[in-house]
Design an enzyme around this catalytic site. Sequence first.
Site, PDB file in Angstrom:
ATOM      1  N   ALA A  99      -7.335 -10.158  23.783  1.00 17.09           N
ATOM      2  CA  ALA A  99      -8.433 -10.349  22.839  1.00 17.09           C
ATOM      3  C   ALA A  99      -9.760 -10.126  23.544  1.00 17.09           C
ATOM      4  CB  ALA A  99      -8.377 -11.753  22.255  1.00 17.09           C
ATOM      5  N   GLY A 142      -3.323 -11.219  23.337  1.00 19.90           N
ATOM      6  CA  GLY A 142      -3.312 -10.749  21.960  1.00 19.90           C
ATOM      7  C   GLY A 142      -2.624  -9.412  21.814  1.00 19.90           C
ATOM      8  N   GLU A 145       0.971 -10.130  21.570  1.00 17.94           N
ATOM      9  CA  GLU A 145       1.229 -10.750  20.266  1.00 17.94           C
ATOM     10  C   GLU A 145       1.214  -9.716  19.148  1.00 17.94           C
ATOM     11  OE1 GLU A 145      -0.458 -15.252  20.666  1.00 17.94           O
ATOM     12  OE2 GLU A 145      -1.917 -13.640  20.905  1.00 17.94           O
ATOM     13  N   GLU A 165      -2.901 -16.370  28.703  1.00 18.49           N
ATOM     14  CA  GLU A 165      -3.962 -17.253  28.203  1.00 18.49           C
ATOM     15  C   GLU A 165      -4.116 -18.515  29.046  1.00 18.49           C
ATOM     16  OE1 GLU A 165      -2.606 -14.837  24.628  1.00 18.49           O
ATOM     17  OE2 GLU A 165      -1.671 -15.806  26.364  1.00 18.49           O
TER      18      GLU A 165
END
Length: 291
Positions: A99, A142, A145, A165
């Site tokens: 992200a 992300g 994901e 993360e």
Amino acid sequence: MSSIFPTVSRMFVNCRVAFTARPIHRLLTSGKQYGYIEVSKRGERQNVGLLRLNRPKALNALCAGLMEELINAVEDFEADNAVGAIVLTGSDKAFAAGADIAEMDKYDFKDVYNKNFPVRWTEFYPKRKPLIAAVNGFALGGGCEVAMMCDIIYAGEKAQFGQPEILLGTIPGSGGTQRLVRAIGKSKAMEMILTGNRLSAQEAQEAGLVSKVFPDDQVVDESVKLGEKIGALSKLAVAIAREAVNQSQELPLSEGLKFERRVFQSSFATNDRKEGMKAFVEKRKANFTDS
């Protein structure tokens, strides 16, 4: 892991400056303009939608603008009757390295809670058409994901998957703690999430996260070929089968079997089921009409 991730993070911090003037790419089916993604159709019958994340200097960091464009592009491909499958890819270096940390760094609890961040990310997922991830390079945080949100993952030989993360003092927020466990099991997923350790493409295939591994320069083409094969079949049957498989991740076995039986029975109301079986009996190729 620790030697590379800070470098990736620094790239995220500077990514918006690098993209002040960004290229424009047009979506063939709607004429919309996009700055963070490239959109095209592939395959001999132009029946595969190709979405390419295009923030190379930021290693395709997933910012709000990119995700909004991705949602719009997927919606257009969903509405395009000529498209039977969608391929999502990035660059040779990164599918998506995570992200956009520069955006998230400004949020506090009130912001993410009131916005229900990042629930909007899941809205790019097609409702009926299969989504294939063609992963080269980093698929971290992300990015990992988003790859797991896809129905099938093909990977290049140098691809890397991870949920780092924890190294930023937080946890995955877009399904990493849920989908990764379902894909590779609790023990291996727990190790990855609690340490930030990565899986190579080969390890990801062995663990069941990735379907197939190809040379880096072939993974997109192979994903398109897969999309072509799926896109040539009955779109109704593909959508029904896809829904049934996805329900297996949500329902207890007894309920999943009931769901499967009901949608199997519903397929007998379609012209494509009649045509498919008739073609088999007559030893010819089926002519599906998606009806």
